[in-house]
Motif scaffolding. Structure first.
Motif: not given
Length: 234
Positions: A78-105
């Protein structure tokens, strides 16, 4: 500024609450039917591992090792998918959704094994189902750590949430408000555990619907939100 006061904070809290209901349901099933261990409470599993080692309880030790190993694997991926959080990122980055999709699998794999075993997995199937659940929870933990703006939000390991809530009661913040997000998430965990436990015992074939619907609804909400933002910016 607290999490719920940030732009989009209330929506984020709602999504976190929904995810946490699923966490409670998964942990309850693992504790009741999969060796008395948890899929996300790693510290509790480590205590159980120590107990198992002291008493040479091989079965307990194997269950805790599978649970902890699966969780760690999920966090790594999951961390390899999302990467480290950054202050200038959107609150809910696309990569978070990608990690949750893998969780769904992995939750689908968990659910399939659960249903095929009639809600009472045993032997190698039990270990596989437990591993799927733990990997799913590790992925979710990593996904939440990948939220933008340093959201500092967890939907799996909640000892820190409880500690912060109690501390806020004793030493009120400048705003004078209690951590409503923390209270909602802790209540969601208990609610999920209650629902999950009742279904595991009384309707095991129906039980997997709870974590799947909780996670699926969050993913759907994130995808719809992203589509709307893309449409608005075009």
């Amino acid at each position: 500024m607290t999490g719920s006061q940030r732009p989009g904070g209330h929506r984020l809290t709602l999504l976190a609450v929904i995810l946490t209901v699923g966490t409670g349901a998964v942990d309850a099933a693992c504790f009741i039917r999969l060796g008395g261990v948890f899929s996300s409470v790693v510290t509790g599993n480590l205590v159980l591992l120590g107990y198992a080692i002291s008493g040479l309880l091989v079965d307990v030790a194997l269950h805790t090792v599978v649970a902890v190993g699966g969780y760690i694997s999920g966090v790594v991926v999951g961390t390899s998918i999302t990467g480290p959080p950054k202050e200038d990122m959107p609150i809910w980055p696309v990569r978070v959704t990608m990690a949750l999709m893998l969780e769904f699998v992995f939750l689908i794999l968990f659910s399939a094994g659960w249903v095929l075993a009639g809600g009472r997995p045993a032997g190698i199937v039990a270990f596989a189902v437990l591993a799927f659940a733990a990997i799913a929870m590790g992925l979710q933990s990593a996904a939440m750590r990948g939220l933008g703006g340093h959201a500092a939000l967890s939907t799996t390991y909640l000892t820190g949430t409880l500690t912060g809530l109690v501390a806020a009661m004793l030493v009120p913040r400048e705003s004078g408000r209690l951590d409503s997000r923390g209270m909602a998430i802790l209540a969601a965990l208990t609610t999920g555990a209650v629902i999950g436990s009742l279904l595991v015992v009384n309707a095991p074939a129906v039980y997997p619907v709870v974590p799947l619907v909780m996670l699926g609804s969050v993913i759907a909400a994130a995808v719809i939100r992203r589509a709307r933002e893309s449409a608005d910016s075009s």
